[in-house]
Design an enzyme around this catalytic site. Structure first.
Site, PDB file in Angstrom:
ATOM      1  CE1 TYR A  18      -1.535  11.158  -6.493  1.00  0.00           C
ATOM      2  CE2 TYR A  18      -3.598  10.868  -7.435  1.00  0.00           C
ATOM      3  CZ  TYR A  18      -2.462  10.700  -6.461  1.00  0.00           C
ATOM      4  OH  TYR A  18      -2.955  10.097  -5.044  1.00  0.00           O
ATOM      5  CG  HIS A  23       4.081   7.378 -10.180  1.00  0.00           C
ATOM      6  ND1 HIS A  23       5.247   6.530 -10.508  1.00  0.00           N
ATOM      7  CD2 HIS A  23       3.272   6.449  -9.155  1.00  0.00           C
ATOM      8  CE1 HIS A  23       5.023   5.206  -9.957  1.00  0.00           C
ATOM      9  NE2 HIS A  23       4.078   5.237  -9.172  1.00  0.00           N
ATOM     10  CE1 TYR A  67      -5.855   7.410  -8.098  1.00  0.00           C
ATOM     11  CE2 TYR A  67      -7.801   5.881  -8.037  1.00  0.00           C
ATOM     12  CZ  TYR A  67      -7.261   7.218  -8.039  1.00  0.00           C
ATOM     13  OH  TYR A  67      -7.982   8.368  -7.612  1.00  0.00           O
ATOM     14  CG  ASN A  69       0.018   0.446  -6.310  1.00  0.00           C
ATOM     15  OD1 ASN A  69       0.974   0.880  -6.885  1.00  0.00           O
ATOM     16  ND2 ASN A  69      -0.036   0.634  -4.996  1.00  0.00           N
ATOM     17  CG  ASN A 115       4.219  -0.545  -6.611  1.00  0.00           C
ATOM     18  OD1 ASN A 115       5.045  -1.766  -6.317  1.00  0.00           O
ATOM     19  ND2 ASN A 115       4.003   0.292  -5.765  1.00  0.00           N
TER      20      ASN A 115
END
Length: 195
Positions: A18, A23, A67, A69, A115
């Site tokens: 990632y 994001h 993470y 969320n 989120n």
């Protein structure tokens, strides 16, 4: 005022897959700021933490390891551990509703479908915390949002990231030293992608 502490949480997802994803704009901004300031992140509970001194104040940079969320768990934990009030909390995250290169600093508001912001608002019990959104655009077809936000920035966008990250850190310093209104005047603009 001198002696005050601030917590700036940059949002992203942990793991090398990632690292350059859209994001992870919050992580990228904090990494660049820490590197430019000559400080290192230390892995702690719920995230990596770095401290930057600024004219008698302490700025804590947090990259949650929960993470996206569950970002609120890390933010709530460190608000409780550090001498920082909710009024001196800032969140940096990506935003698909803004074109790439656009920065938007706001005093509060809705999560806008993000989120990470939703998790933080639920965890600390309010949406009234400032947030700096870094535009990533929305160049995806219906149903392609997840792949888009988790996809890597283009080579062209990566060449613009140093300038963008420098503007983020300057805006955050302005917020700490002169307040949110002055910082909003500094930050809320766009850099142009090269043609």
């Amino acid at each position: 005022m001198a002696g005050e502490s601030y917590l700036i949480a940059g949002l992203g997802n942990i793991g090398p897959e990632y690292e350059l994803s859209r994001h992870n704009m919050g992580f990228m901004a904090l990494d660049a700021w820490a590197k430019a300031s000559g400080v290192a992140f230390i892995t702690r509970r719920y995230g990596d933490l770095a401290e930057i001194p600024l004219k008698g104040r302490s700025i804590y940079l947090l990259k949650p390891s929960t993470y996206m969320n569950l970002s609120g768990n890390a933010v709530r934990y460190w608000l409780g551990k550090l001498p920082v009030s909710e009024q001196r909390l800032m969140i940096i995250c990506d935003d698909i509703n803004l074109p790439f290169g656009t920065l938007r600093l706001r005093k509060g508001g809705s999560d806008g479908g993000h989120n990470g912001l939703k998790s933080i608002a639920e965890s600390i019990g309010t949406e009234e915390f400032p947030r700096l959104r870094m535009g990533i655009g929305h160049d995806f077809s219906e149903g392609g949002q997840v792949d888009f936000v988790l996809g890597s920035l283009s080579d062209e966008q990566l060449t613009l990231m140093p300038e963008l990250c420098a503007r983020v850190s300057e805006g955050m310093k302005e917020w700490v030293l002169a307040g949110i209104d002055r910082a909003m005047n500094t930050v809320n603009s766009k850099i142009r992608e090269k043609e």
